[in-house]
Motif scaffolding. Structure first.
Motif, PDB file in Angstrom:
ATOM      1  N   LEU A  57      27.202  32.697  46.761  1.00 58.99           N
ATOM      2  CA  LEU A  57      28.447  33.106  47.415  1.00 58.99           C
ATOM      3  C   LEU A  57      29.656  32.726  46.579  1.00 58.99           C
ATOM      4  O   LEU A  57      30.619  33.495  46.477  1.00 58.99           O
ATOM      5  N   THR A  58      29.608  31.552  45.956  1.00 53.64           N
ATOM      6  CA  THR A  58      30.688  31.166  45.054  1.00 53.64           C
ATOM      7  C   THR A  58      30.804  32.148  43.897  1.00 53.64           C
ATOM      8  O   THR A  58      31.905  32.532  43.488  1.00 53.64           O
ATOM      9  N   GLY A  59      29.652  32.580  43.369  1.00 52.82           N
ATOM     10  CA  GLY A  59      29.666  33.559  42.297  1.00 52.82           C
ATOM     11  C   GLY A  59      30.214  34.898  42.747  1.00 52.82           C
ATOM     12  O   GLY A  59      30.966  35.557  42.010  1.00 52.82           O
ATOM     13  N   LEU A  60      29.842  35.333  43.946  1.00 52.35           N
ATOM     14  CA  LEU A  60      30.370  36.587  44.468  1.00 52.35           C
ATOM     15  C   LEU A  60      31.879  36.516  44.688  1.00 52.35           C
ATOM     16  O   LEU A  60      32.600  37.487  44.450  1.00 52.35           O
ATOM     17  N   LYS A  61      32.336  35.367  45.137  1.00 48.16           N
ATOM     18  CA  LYS A  61      33.775  35.177  45.317  1.00 48.16           C
ATOM     19  C   LYS A  61      34.500  35.224  43.981  1.00 48.16           C
ATOM     20  O   LYS A  61      35.557  35.858  43.849  1.00 48.16           O
ATOM     21  N   LEU A  62      33.938  34.575  42.976  1.00 53.93           N
ATOM     22  CA  LEU A  62      34.527  34.602  41.643  1.00 53.93           C
ATOM     23  C   LEU A  62      34.477  36.012  41.063  1.00 53.93           C
ATOM     24  O   LEU A  62      35.442  36.483  40.449  1.00 53.93           O
ATOM     25  N   GLY A  63      33.356  36.698  41.270  1.00 55.40           N
ATOM     26  CA  GLY A  63      33.234  38.061  40.774  1.00 55.40           C
ATOM     27  C   GLY A  63      34.223  39.005  41.421  1.00 55.40           C
ATOM     28  O   GLY A  63      34.741  39.923  40.765  1.00 55.40           O
ATOM     29  N   TRP A  64      34.520  38.778  42.708  1.00 52.42           N
ATOM     30  CA  TRP A  64      35.523  39.603  43.391  1.00 52.42           C
ATOM     31  C   TRP A  64      36.886  39.475  42.718  1.00 52.42           C
ATOM     32  O   TRP A  64      37.566  40.479  42.473  1.00 52.42           O
ATOM     33  N   SER A  65      37.290  38.250  42.413  1.00 55.00           N
ATOM     34  CA  SER A  65      38.604  38.063  41.791  1.00 55.00           C
ATOM     35  C   SER A  65      38.659  38.720  40.410  1.00 55.00           C
ATOM     36  O   SER A  65      39.661  39.357  40.058  1.00 55.00           O
ATOM     37  N   PHE A  66      37.576  38.610  39.643  1.00 51.61           N
ATOM     38  CA  PHE A  66      37.534  39.271  38.338  1.00 51.61           C
ATOM     39  C   PHE A  66      37.536  40.789  38.493  1.00 51.61           C
ATOM     40  O   PHE A  66      38.172  41.501  37.710  1.00 51.61           O
ATOM     41  N   ALA A  67      36.828  41.296  39.487  1.00 54.01           N
ATOM     42  CA  ALA A  67      36.786  42.742  39.708  1.00 54.01           C
ATOM     43  C   ALA A  67      38.158  43.279  40.097  1.00 54.01           C
ATOM     44  O   ALA A  67      38.580  44.352  39.644  1.00 54.01           O
ATOM     45  N   TRP A  68      38.886  42.547  40.924  1.00 54.05           N
ATOM     46  CA  TRP A  68      40.220  42.971  41.365  1.00 54.05           C
ATOM     47  C   TRP A  68      41.179  43.038  40.180  1.00 54.05           C
ATOM     48  O   TRP A  68      41.949  43.990  40.034  1.00 54.05           O
ATOM     49  N   ARG A  69      41.111  42.024  39.308  1.00 52.45           N
ATOM     50  CA  ARG A  69      41.965  42.032  38.123  1.00 52.45           C
ATOM     51  C   ARG A  69      41.577  43.159  37.172  1.00 52.45           C
ATOM     52  O   ARG A  69      42.445  43.846  36.624  1.00 52.45           O
ATOM     53  N   ALA A  70      40.280  43.344  36.972  1.00 52.49           N
ATOM     54  CA  ALA A  70      39.828  44.401  36.066  1.00 52.49           C
ATOM     55  C   ALA A  70      40.217  45.777  36.593  1.00 52.49           C
ATOM     56  O   ALA A  70      40.564  46.675  35.808  1.00 52.49           O
ATOM     57  N   LEU A  71      40.181  45.962  37.910  1.00 51.30           N
ATOM     58  CA  LEU A  71      40.556  47.243  38.488  1.00 51.30           C
ATOM     59  C   LEU A  71      42.015  47.564  38.209  1.00 51.30           C
ATOM     60  O   LEU A  71      42.352  48.696  37.841  1.00 51.30           O
TER      61      LEU A  71
END
Length: 253
Positions: free
Chosen positions: A175-189
């Motif tokens: 879940l921590t990884g998914l949360k971190l991945g969300w923030s990276f995905a939002w920035r990349a978008l």
């Protein structure tokens, strides 16, 4: 009452300082608009429907790209944690590419896919996939070995072991990884949408820049921040607290 007053003062004071700097600071007001002008700009974008349409477009892309990242990143992280061969073969490349800023994938995405939706999705996936994989690997590697040995002693193997022991035990780390991945995905978008006319929040930022409308640029930036904070605090925060309580990692008040 004191807490409410203190919180209100902490919120109002920066806004007041911002407005004063806009009115009396060394910058022209069109270049450094205050919160009143920025709020008015956001109101206009919301009234004519552009803000809502852009937000829906961006969130739709985010769901697709982030879903692909999670679907690929979690199995990849588990494979790196459970297989020494996979770890030796892939982990150095994964760690190296993770250090690459997501915006660096833009030129390659254009060369491969052209100015298309696929190019934006590619940037989002590459911006978050590796972070999810690394965090998942750390979560699986942190499982108590006694628990894994006990499962083996009881004859739990194969898919039953993965679904019934491995994933539940590693879920807080995943879940921590998914949360971190969300923030990276939002920035990349946002970086991908600045690439070309794509109909998302990134396009509104580009339009504000082209029209020299700093109020629109700041307003869209605040909307991007608000969406990111809302998803982080409402969705991931609630899931994180619930899972950690159920797994006994925090005290139940």
């Amino acid at each position: 009452m004191r807490h409410v007053l203190r919180t209100t003062a902490l919120l109002v004071a920066p806004l007041l300082l911002w407005e004063l700097l806009s009115r009396f600071g060394p910058w022209p007001r069109w270049l450094f608009p205050g919160p009143v002008a920025v709020t008015a700009s956001v109101g206009r974008l919301a009234a004519d429907g552009r803000l809502g349409a852009a937000t829906a477009r961006s969130l739709g892309r985010l769901v697709q790209g982030y879903g692909i990242s999670a679907a690929l990143g979690v199995p990849l992280g588990i494979a790196m944690a459970r297989s020494l061969l996979v770890q030796r073969a892939l982990r150095p490349a994964v760690l190296g590419l993770q250090a690459l800023p997501s915006i660096c994938w833009l030129p390659l995405a254009v060369l491969w896919f052209g100015l298309s939706e696929t190019a934006i999705l590619f940037v989002v996936v590459m911006g978050s996939l590796l972070a999810v994989a690394i965090a998942t690997e750390d979560g699986v590697s942190g499982i108590d070995p006694v628990l894994l040995r006990a499962a083996g002693t009881l004859g739990i193997h194969g898919p039953r072991f993965v679904a019934g022991v491995l994933l539940p035990a590693a879920l807080p780390g995943i879940l921590t990884g998914l949360k971190l991945g969300w923030s990276f995905a939002w920035r990349a978008l946002m970086a991908g949408e600045l690439l070309f006319v794509a109909g998302g929040l990134g396009q509104l930022l580009s339009q504000g820049r082209e029209l020299l409308d700093a109020a629109q640029v700041m307003g869209v930036m605040l909307c991007i921040v608000a969406i990111g904070v809302a998803v982080d605090q409402v969705l991931f925060r609630l899931l994180e607290v619930r899972i950690r309580r159920r797994w006994g990692l925090v005290e139940v008040s």
